[in-house]
Scaffold this active site. Structure first.
Site, short mmCIF file in Angstrom:
data_model
loop_
_atom_site.label_atom_id
_atom_site.label_comp_id
_atom_site.label_asym_id
_atom_site.label_seq_id
_atom_site.Cartn_x
_atom_site.Cartn_y
_atom_site.Cartn_z
N TYR A 53 0.82 -1.22 0.00
CA TYR A 53 0.00 0.00 0.00
C TYR A 53 0.85 1.27 0.00
O TYR A 53 0.43 2.29 -0.55
CB TYR A 53 -1.02 -0.03 1.15
CG TYR A 53 -2.11 -1.03 0.86
CD1 TYR A 53 -3.10 -0.74 -0.08
CD2 TYR A 53 -2.12 -2.29 1.45
CE1 TYR A 53 -4.08 -1.67 -0.40
CE2 TYR A 53 -3.11 -3.23 1.14
CZ TYR A 53 -4.08 -2.91 0.22
OH TYR A 53 -5.04 -3.83 -0.11
N ASN A 87 -12.74 2.87 -5.88
CA ASN A 87 -11.33 3.27 -5.88
C ASN A 87 -10.92 3.79 -4.51
O ASN A 87 -11.70 4.47 -3.83
CB ASN A 87 -11.08 4.35 -6.93
CG ASN A 87 -11.34 3.82 -8.32
OD1 ASN A 87 -11.40 2.61 -8.52
ND2 ASN A 87 -11.50 4.71 -9.28
N VAL A 88 -9.68 3.49 -4.15
CA VAL A 88 -9.18 3.97 -2.87
C VAL A 88 -8.35 5.25 -3.06
O VAL A 88 -7.84 5.81 -2.10
CB VAL A 88 -8.36 2.86 -2.15
CG1 VAL A 88 -9.27 1.69 -1.81
CG2 VAL A 88 -7.16 2.41 -2.96
N ASP A 89 -8.24 5.69 -4.32
CA ASP A 89 -7.53 6.96 -4.56
C ASP A 89 -8.43 8.14 -4.19
O ASP A 89 -9.62 7.97 -3.88
CB ASP A 89 -7.02 7.03 -6.01
CG ASP A 89 -8.15 7.11 -7.05
OD1 ASP A 89 -9.04 7.97 -6.90
OD2 ASP A 89 -8.13 6.31 -8.01
N HIS A 104 -14.44 0.87 -0.80
CA HIS A 104 -13.32 0.00 -0.45
C HIS A 104 -12.23 0.69 0.35
O HIS A 104 -11.10 0.21 0.40
CB HIS A 104 -12.74 -0.64 -1.73
CG HIS A 104 -13.71 -1.57 -2.41
ND1 HIS A 104 -13.55 -2.02 -3.71
CD2 HIS A 104 -14.85 -2.14 -1.95
CE1 HIS A 104 -14.56 -2.82 -4.02
NE2 HIS A 104 -15.36 -2.91 -2.98
N GLY A 170 -15.50 2.13 -15.82
CA GLY A 170 -14.20 1.52 -15.58
C GLY A 170 -14.13 0.50 -14.46
O GLY A 170 -13.19 0.52 -13.66
N SER A 172 -14.61 -3.85 -13.80
CA SER A 172 -14.85 -5.16 -14.43
C SER A 172 -16.09 -5.83 -13.84
O SER A 172 -16.52 -6.87 -14.31
CB SER A 172 -13.62 -6.06 -14.25
OG SER A 172 -13.38 -6.26 -12.87
N1 APR Z 1 -11.27 4.03 -18.98
C1 APR Z 1 -12.31 3.29 -18.54
N2 APR Z 1 -12.18 1.99 -18.21
C2 APR Z 1 -10.97 1.43 -18.33
C3 APR Z 1 -9.84 2.15 -18.76
C4 APR Z 1 -10.03 3.51 -19.10
N3 APR Z 1 -9.01 4.29 -19.53
N4 APR Z 1 -8.78 1.31 -18.76
C5 APR Z 1 -9.24 0.13 -18.32
N5 APR Z 1 -10.56 0.19 -18.05
C6 APR Z 1 -11.47 -0.85 -17.54
C7 APR Z 1 -11.08 -2.29 -17.82
O1 APR Z 1 -11.53 -2.67 -19.12
C8 APR Z 1 -11.79 -3.04 -16.71
O2 APR Z 1 -13.11 -3.41 -17.09
O3 APR Z 1 -11.45 -0.76 -16.12
C9 APR Z 1 -11.85 -2.00 -15.58
C10 APR Z 1 -10.92 -2.31 -14.41
O4 APR Z 1 -11.32 -3.49 -13.77
P1 APR Z 1 -10.57 -4.02 -12.48
O5 APR Z 1 -9.11 -3.96 -12.70
O6 APR Z 1 -11.16 -5.34 -12.12
O7 APR Z 1 -10.92 -2.92 -11.36
P2 APR Z 1 -12.23 -2.77 -10.47
O8 APR Z 1 -13.43 -3.28 -11.18
O9 APR Z 1 -12.25 -1.39 -9.97
O10 APR Z 1 -11.90 -3.75 -9.26
C11 APR Z 1 -12.81 -3.83 -8.20
O11 APR Z 1 -11.26 -5.16 -6.98
O12 APR Z 1 -9.15 -5.71 -6.24
C12 APR Z 1 -10.27 -5.03 -5.97
O13 APR Z 1 -10.58 -3.56 -4.28
C13 APR Z 1 -10.13 -3.59 -5.61
O14 APR Z 1 -11.79 -1.86 -5.87
C14 APR Z 1 -11.11 -2.90 -6.53
C15 APR Z 1 -12.08 -4.03 -6.91
#
Ligand code: APR
Length: 226
Positions: A53, A87-89, A104, A170, A172
């Site tokens: 972190y 997001n944690v930012d 989160h 953004g 998944s």
């Molecule tokens: N603009 C928009 N979306 C984007 C971009 C971009 N420039 N670049 C990538 N992405 C998309 C990817 O296609 C993907 O669907 O952002 C998504 C990121 O997914 P993850 O990496 O799984 O992140 P997230 O969904 O926020 O994860 C959820 O998982 O590990 C934990 O606690 C962490 O809060 C996080 C949680």
């Protein structure tokens, strides 16, 4: 004013240079979740967890909000905007959005391991072993780890239930309970999803996809709804 609820994930901050988790080159490719982001990891190897972190915090301190964040601020002129972020930012805060709920946790804060009500701002990038709360217990990152409850989820559910429009950016949609929020949107509420990639949704909800990066996608969304 109509209520616009925005659910954001790591992709929101990708254009600010912060790494996402599940894509190629994402953080969970380099690190094992069970070694850095669980209560067991903290018990087993707190130094490793702190280092993980600390590195994220260092990257965050040199990152800036992108045009996607700024577009969401502009939307406050037309909607009552509520941001629910995984997001944690702190890029939504730094861009100027006024109504933000963190699901989160927050990277720039620490929390007492003895009393979870004691939360502090972290000065700079480093949280160290030996950094103590006012009651003398070790401080941990103020992050919701895998296997831990998500304290703000009930508030988020009630926000989504009251949404006139739901905008997802953004994420998944793989991590619950956050990913389940979409199903609380009222039937008549349009749902938009901005993501340049395919998202494997567990919901059958009708969605308007905007297959773009966050910055361009928010601009397109603004044109679509105004
Ligand atoms: N603009 C928009 N979306 C984007 C971009 C971009 N420039 N670049 C990538 N992405 C998309 C990817 O296609 C993907 O669907 O952002 C998504 C990121 O997914 P993850 O990496 O799984 O992140 P997230 O969904 O926020 O994860 C959820 O998982 O590990 C934990 O606690 C962490 O809060 C996080 C949680």
């Amino acid at each position: 004013m109509k209520k616009l609820v925005v659910l954001t994930g790591a992709g929101m901050s990708a254009e600010s240079g912060l790494r996402t988790f599940r894509e190629m080159g994402g953080l969970w490719e380099e690190y094992d979740i069970s070694e850095v982001a669980t209560p067991e990891a903290w018990r087993r190897n707190p130094e490793l967890v702190l280092r993980f972190y600390n590195e994220r915090r260092k990257a965050l301190l040199s990152a800036l909000p992108n045009n996607g964040h700024l577009g969401l601020v502009k939307l406050e002129e037309h909607f009552k905007v509520r941001i629910i972020t995984q997001n944690v930012d702190d890029l939504h805060e730094r861009s100027g959005s006024t109504d933000i709920l963190h699901l989160h946790g927050e990277l720039r804060k620490s929390r007492s391991t003895a009393d979870p009500r004691l939360v502090y701002d972290i000065d700079g990038w480093e949280l160290k072993s030996g950094d103590l709360c006012e009651k003398g217990s070790q401080l941990r990152p103020h992050i919701v780890w895998f296997g831990e409850a998500v304290p703000n989820i009930e508030i988020a559910i009630s926000d989504v239930k009251g949404a006139d429009i739901l905008l997802i950016i953004g994420t998944s949609m793989q991590v619950y309970p956050a990913a389940g929020l979409i199903d609380y949107a009222p039937r008549h509420t349009p749902v938009y999803l901005i993501d340049p990639n395919e998202t494997a949704l567990g919901s059958t909800r009708k969605i308007e996809f905007i297959r773009m990066k966050a910055s361009e996608g928010v601009e397109k969304f603004i044109k679509m709804v105004l």
